[in-house]
Design an enzyme around this catalytic site. Sequence first.
Site, PDB file in Angstrom:
ATOM      1  N   ARG A  90     -20.965  19.677  37.095  1.00 46.40           N
ATOM      2  CA  ARG A  90     -19.575  18.927  37.164  1.00 46.40           C
ATOM      3  C   ARG A  90     -18.417  19.566  36.950  1.00 46.40           C
ATOM      4  O   ARG A  90     -18.468  20.474  35.934  1.00 46.40           O
ATOM      5  CB  ARG A  90     -19.549  17.493  36.890  1.00 46.40           C
ATOM      6  CG  ARG A  90     -20.463  16.496  37.546  1.00 46.40           C
ATOM      7  CD  ARG A  90     -20.687  15.100  36.757  1.00 46.40           C
ATOM      8  NE  ARG A  90     -19.944  14.656  35.798  1.00 46.40           N
ATOM      9  CZ  ARG A  90     -19.692  13.653  35.011  1.00 46.40           C
ATOM     10  NH1 ARG A  90     -20.754  12.706  35.133  1.00 46.40           N
ATOM     11  NH2 ARG A  90     -18.969  13.439  34.036  1.00 46.40           N
ATOM     12  N   ARG A 104     -26.451  19.688  31.650  1.00 50.97           N
ATOM     13  CA  ARG A 104     -26.704  18.979  32.550  1.00 50.97           C
ATOM     14  C   ARG A 104     -26.358  19.264  33.983  1.00 50.97           C
ATOM     15  O   ARG A 104     -25.562  20.218  34.127  1.00 50.97           O
ATOM     16  CB  ARG A 104     -25.786  17.688  32.454  1.00 50.97           C
ATOM     17  CG  ARG A 104     -25.792  16.408  33.336  1.00 50.97           C
ATOM     18  CD  ARG A 104     -25.661  15.264  32.693  1.00 50.97           C
ATOM     19  NE  ARG A 104     -24.216  14.865  32.912  1.00 50.97           N
ATOM     20  CZ  ARG A 104     -23.737  13.658  32.312  1.00 50.97           C
ATOM     21  NH1 ARG A 104     -24.522  12.642  31.502  1.00 50.97           N
ATOM     22  NH2 ARG A 104     -22.431  13.607  32.189  1.00 50.97           N
ATOM     23  N   ARG A 131     -13.711   1.090  29.279  1.00 45.12           N
ATOM     24  CA  ARG A 131     -13.606   2.402  28.700  1.00 45.12           C
ATOM     25  C   ARG A 131     -12.456   2.385  27.575  1.00 45.12           C
ATOM     26  O   ARG A 131     -12.382   3.042  26.930  1.00 45.12           O
ATOM     27  CB  ARG A 131     -13.339   3.463  29.528  1.00 45.12           C
ATOM     28  CG  ARG A 131     -14.218   4.400  30.084  1.00 45.12           C
ATOM     29  CD  ARG A 131     -15.204   5.449  29.348  1.00 45.12           C
ATOM     30  NE  ARG A 131     -15.140   6.746  29.836  1.00 45.12           N
ATOM     31  CZ  ARG A 131     -15.910   7.045  30.838  1.00 45.12           C
ATOM     32  NH1 ARG A 131     -16.680   6.082  31.309  1.00 45.12           N
ATOM     33  NH2 ARG A 131     -15.968   8.073  31.117  1.00 45.12           N
ATOM     34  N   LYS A 182     -26.281   6.695  29.552  1.00 42.36           N
ATOM     35  CA  LYS A 182     -25.893   5.520  30.289  1.00 42.36           C
ATOM     36  C   LYS A 182     -26.486   5.690  31.585  1.00 42.36           C
ATOM     37  O   LYS A 182     -27.076   4.678  32.080  1.00 42.36           O
ATOM     38  CB  LYS A 182     -24.349   5.352  30.130  1.00 42.36           C
ATOM     39  CG  LYS A 182     -23.738   5.247  28.707  1.00 42.36           C
ATOM     40  CD  LYS A 182     -22.512   4.661  28.912  1.00 42.36           C
ATOM     41  CE  LYS A 182     -21.322   5.851  29.535  1.00 42.36           C
ATOM     42  NZ  LYS A 182     -21.073   6.916  28.901  1.00 42.36           N
ATOM     43  N   ARG A 193     -13.370  15.196  26.394  1.00 45.36           N
ATOM     44  CA  ARG A 193     -13.985  13.702  26.953  1.00 45.36           C
ATOM     45  C   ARG A 193     -14.558  13.357  25.860  1.00 45.36           C
ATOM     46  O   ARG A 193     -14.498  12.057  25.494  1.00 45.36           O
ATOM     47  CB  ARG A 193     -15.293  13.892  27.804  1.00 45.36           C
ATOM     48  CG  ARG A 193     -14.430  14.213  29.514  1.00 45.36           C
ATOM     49  CD  ARG A 193     -15.422  14.832  30.272  1.00 45.36           C
ATOM     50  NE  ARG A 193     -16.976  14.124  30.310  1.00 45.36           N
ATOM     51  CZ  ARG A 193     -17.924  14.495  30.655  1.00 45.36           C
ATOM     52  NH1 ARG A 193     -18.280  15.766  30.911  1.00 45.36           N
ATOM     53  NH2 ARG A 193     -19.029  13.769  30.892  1.00 45.36           N
TER      54      ARG A 193
HETATM   55  P1  ADP Z   1     -18.941  10.617  31.192  1.00 48.27           P
HETATM   56  O1  ADP Z   1     -19.264   9.297  30.643  1.00 48.27           O
HETATM   57  O2  ADP Z   1     -20.315  11.246  31.304  1.00 48.27           O
HETATM   58  O3  ADP Z   1     -17.615  11.198  30.625  1.00 48.27           O
HETATM   59  P2  ADP Z   1     -18.321   9.392  33.630  1.00 48.27           P
HETATM   60  O4  ADP Z   1     -18.944   9.805  35.015  1.00 48.27           O
HETATM   61  O5  ADP Z   1     -18.332   7.952  33.214  1.00 48.27           O
HETATM   62  O6  ADP Z   1     -18.644  10.619  32.773  1.00 48.27           O
HETATM   63  O7  ADP Z   1     -16.580   9.575  33.973  1.00 48.27           O
HETATM   64  C1  ADP Z   1     -15.920  10.760  34.513  1.00 48.27           C
HETATM   65  C2  ADP Z   1     -14.590  10.787  34.254  1.00 48.27           C
HETATM   66  O8  ADP Z   1     -14.163   9.539  35.096  1.00 48.27           O
HETATM   67  C3  ADP Z   1     -13.888  10.154  33.082  1.00 48.27           C
HETATM   68  O9  ADP Z   1     -13.819  11.393  32.260  1.00 48.27           O
HETATM   69  C4  ADP Z   1     -12.524   9.526  33.500  1.00 48.27           C
HETATM   70  O10 ADP Z   1     -11.451  10.556  33.784  1.00 48.27           O
HETATM   71  C5  ADP Z   1     -12.990   8.876  34.744  1.00 48.27           C
HETATM   72  N1  ADP Z   1     -13.495   7.315  34.376  1.00 48.27           N
HETATM   73  C6  ADP Z   1     -14.785   6.910  34.638  1.00 48.27           C
HETATM   74  N2  ADP Z   1     -14.650   5.350  34.037  1.00 48.27           N
HETATM   75  C7  ADP Z   1     -13.292   5.321  33.700  1.00 48.27           C
HETATM   76  C8  ADP Z   1     -12.851   4.248  33.418  1.00 48.27           C
HETATM   77  N3  ADP Z   1     -13.712   3.092  32.975  1.00 48.27           N
HETATM   78  N4  ADP Z   1     -11.534   4.185  32.894  1.00 48.27           N
HETATM   79  C9  ADP Z   1     -11.005   5.458  32.842  1.00 48.27           C
HETATM   80  N5  ADP Z   1     -11.374   6.431  33.435  1.00 48.27           N
HETATM   81  C10 ADP Z   1     -12.696   6.694  33.869  1.00 48.27           C
END
Ligand code: ADP
Length: 215
Positions: free
Chosen positions: A162, A127, A88, A13, A173
């Site tokens: 990370r 990554r 999400r 994404k 996740r």
């Molecule tokens: P990835 O898609 O690689 O898991 P992101 O960078 O999008 O990682 O998100 C990292 C973390 O931030 C998630 O695991 C969650 O804890 C939090 N997060 C990000 N966006 C949201 C969202 N829309 N709702 C709830 N938690 C979120």
Amino acid sequence: MRIVLLGAPGAGKGTVAKMLTDFDGSVQISTGDILRNAVKAKTKLGLEAQGYMERGELVPDKLIMDIMEARLQEPDCAKGFILDGFPRTIPQAEDLKVLLAKIGIKLDAVINLDVPKDVILDRLTTRRTCSNPDCQEIYNIKSKPPSPEGKCLKCGSPAVQRADETVEAITQRLETYNEKTAPLAAFYEKEGLLKTIASLSSEEIVAQVKASITK
Ligand code: ADP
């Protein structure tokens, strides 16, 4: 363009969103980046979000909606936006629908990036991300390595793994994704907005997104 990118962690994404912003000036809005910056800056939001993030859990919907309600009304969103990592959960998607109706905006499409699980696992463990909050360039030690010293090729800051990229956090996740986020595909299918793309090449995905929104 006004689109949502759906897809498991590691589906691409962030990479696709960055490529799409170069195309028409739409802004990329990544809730993950916003939260990571808040954690680094130790703001109130960051302190609230940190524990959830490190465990690979979602932060509460209310926190996210407060961020997004403000963010979507900033002037740079007038040209369009690419939502990366939001919504999400079903409640976030429902709240987003109400919010967009309130500010008079319609989504063009919801793009679902469909990537097999073994590819996802491999990508996440290899990554690396630039640690400079203003850069956050994404690397992969196999396919797009940083410098031999592990530095970002754009800004020279260390490219790091990370905190949520340990095997335990990644597994969590992916479980969270299957349980909370995967149902959004059916939600947006019903809204008539869903387009699923099953390609592994970012260039190919970008071409398909452009084709679907300029039709
Ligand atoms: P990835 O898609 O690689 O898991 P992101 O960078 O999008 O990682 O998100 C990292 C973390 O931030 C998630 O695991 C969650 O804890 C939090 N997060 C990000 N966006 C949201 C969202 N829309 N709702 C709830 N938690 C979120």
